[in-house]
Write an enzyme that holds these catalytic residues in place. Structure first.
Site, PDB file in Angstrom:
ATOM      1  N   LYS A 121     -10.404 -16.942 -22.052  1.00  0.00           N
ATOM      2  CA  LYS A 121      -9.040 -17.019 -21.511  1.00  0.00           C
ATOM      3  C   LYS A 121      -8.876 -18.259 -20.640  1.00  0.00           C
ATOM      4  O   LYS A 121      -7.816 -18.878 -20.636  1.00  0.00           O
ATOM      5  CB  LYS A 121      -8.690 -15.755 -20.719  1.00  0.00           C
ATOM      6  CG  LYS A 121      -8.443 -14.554 -21.606  1.00  0.00           C
ATOM      7  CD  LYS A 121      -7.925 -13.369 -20.805  1.00  0.00           C
ATOM      8  CE  LYS A 121      -7.745 -12.134 -21.691  1.00  0.00           C
ATOM      9  NZ  LYS A 121      -7.393 -10.940 -20.922  1.00  0.00           N
ATOM     10  N   LYS A 204      -8.061 -10.483 -36.548  1.00  0.00           N
ATOM     11  CA  LYS A 204      -7.647  -9.154 -36.105  1.00  0.00           C
ATOM     12  C   LYS A 204      -6.139  -9.114 -35.896  1.00  0.00           C
ATOM     13  O   LYS A 204      -5.564 -10.101 -35.419  1.00  0.00           O
ATOM     14  CB  LYS A 204      -8.349  -8.894 -34.763  1.00  0.00           C
ATOM     15  CG  LYS A 204      -8.607  -7.454 -34.453  1.00  0.00           C
ATOM     16  CD  LYS A 204      -9.466  -7.326 -33.211  1.00  0.00           C
ATOM     17  CE  LYS A 204      -8.626  -6.895 -32.038  1.00  0.00           C
ATOM     18  NZ  LYS A 204      -9.365  -6.590 -30.826  1.00  0.00           N
ATOM     19  N   LYS A 207      -1.179  -9.159 -30.934  1.00  0.00           N
ATOM     20  CA  LYS A 207       0.157  -9.534 -30.476  1.00  0.00           C
ATOM     21  C   LYS A 207       0.298 -11.053 -30.343  1.00  0.00           C
ATOM     22  O   LYS A 207       1.377 -11.584 -30.344  1.00  0.00           O
ATOM     23  CB  LYS A 207       0.478  -8.855 -29.149  1.00  0.00           C
ATOM     24  CG  LYS A 207      -0.545  -9.197 -28.085  1.00  0.00           C
ATOM     25  CD  LYS A 207      -0.287  -8.487 -26.790  1.00  0.00           C
ATOM     26  CE  LYS A 207      -1.327  -8.857 -25.766  1.00  0.00           C
ATOM     27  NZ  LYS A 207      -2.448  -7.931 -25.671  1.00  0.00           N
TER      28      LYS A 207
END
Ligand code: TRP
Length: 344
Positions: A121, A204, A207
């Site tokens: 991140k 995967k 969102k």
């Protein structure tokens, strides 16, 4: 022998999924929520919406409360029963943040720096955008779990390292301050429950997908959903066969079919022998829309009465605090803090 409440002897399960989108997607349902619903009968289940985690990256304050309600409504619509399970919002139970502080103080800086999700991140958002909150995300997650003395934590593969840290911290705390926390076991979601992006079937379903067409949102108009399935990327060849390596598109469609229809993959391969990709897509579109439609209707019904939904969540928070406050008090006393006369 003392008579004990049989319900109290069921192992306790804790889990949650962040309210970081306007709707859960099919991958969330199949990979997590469906499993949580099933666990309600055999375990004492505690499910919550980790809104404190949702603010560790950039977010919009005007969206947070709505997303929290939507997530709660979708859990309930999917079958999480707020009477059977303790269902609540993380920020409504202050002990989470309080215990996280204590855990921060027994976590090494280097140890937290090794968390791969933090590293990913930080790379994605840039070093300056990464906050101390993001750094402390795993210790907050450890607090979420340890406060409830959970034996089992169902999570995705991406949370495996955080769960390992949770176990390490529980053991460290117990060793340093005395037996306080149950050391939880992870229950990592099986590969067969993994749903991939319809447009990019090696990634995967997420969102943060590149194209919204790859993502089946549970609140989408069912017509949109049907269209997305019919335009899913498929593979070279014509045979309908499960083969993750060479046929990721068809394998993904078969997985979705299997999880919703209950037919096994070999049964489906036999059903579709000699038939074309298009047939599978048409059937799957029908299957998914008939699954999604009642779920969407029930979610919208719950969202139409936000006061009632908030009451359900307040009831859940009260139940959660009954457990969390006991663990918290014990942990702080063991750490040597002066207890507040009369209690918090
Ligand atoms: N980090 C988890 C995720 O992104 C969400 C989460 C927060 C969680 N606290 C938790 C999951 C405690 C299980 C238990 O999926």
């Amino acid at each position: 022998m003392t008579v004990t409440d049989p319900a109290a002897q069921k192992p306790r399960v804790v889990s949650g999924a962040q309210p970081s989108a306007d709707s859960l997607h099919l991958g969330n349902y199949i990979g997590a929520v469906r499993n949580w619903v099933q666990m309600q009968d055999d375990y004492e289940t505690v499910y919550f919406i980790p809104d404190l985690h949702a603010v560790t990256v950039d977010y919009r304050p005007e969206e947070l409360a709505h997303r929290t309600r939507v997530t709660a409504a979708q859990y309930i619509a999917a079958g999480i029963d707020p009477e059977k399970s303790t269902l609540f919002v993380q920020s409504h139970v202050p002990e989470h943040a309080q215990l996280a502080w204590a855990l921060n103080c027994i976590t090494g800086f280097g140890e937290a720096s090794r968390m791969t999700q933090f590293k990913d991140k930080t790379q994605r958002y840039g070093n300056d955008a990464a906050t101390v909150g993001l750094f402390a995300y795993p210790t907050l997650m450890a607090a979420d779990i340890l406060l409830y003395q959970a034996g089992l934590v169902p999570v995705g593969e991406d949370q495996r390292q955080h769960l390992e840290l949770t176990r390490t911290l529980a053991q460290r705390f117990n060793h340093r301050f005395g037996e306080t926390f149950v050391v939880p076991e992870g229950m990592i979601v099986k590969e067969t429950a993994k749903i991939y992006d319809l447009q990019n079937p090696t990634a995967k379903m997420s969102k943060s997908a590149e194209s919204p067409n790859g993502l089946i949102q549970l609140l989408d108009d069912p017509k949109v959903t049907a269209k997305k399935i019919k335009s899913a990327v498929t593979d070279a060849g014509t045979e309908i066969r499960f083969d993750r390596e060479n046929k990721p598109g068809i394998s993904n469609l078969l997985t979705i079919h299997s999880t919703l229809s209950g037919r096994t993959i070999p049964q489906l391969e036999a059903d579709y022998e000699g038939r074309m990709y298009g047939h599978l897509k048409v059937d799957l579109a029908e299957l998914v829309t008939s699954f999604i439609t009642p779920l969407r209707d029930r979610t919208n019904e719950l969202l139409a009465d936000p006061a009632e939904l908030d009451r359900i969540l307040a009831h859940g928070a009260k139940r959660a605090r009954e457990i969390a406050s006991v663990t918290f008090k014990d942990a702080f006393e063991k750490m040597g803090f002066l207890p507040l006369a009369g209690g918090f």
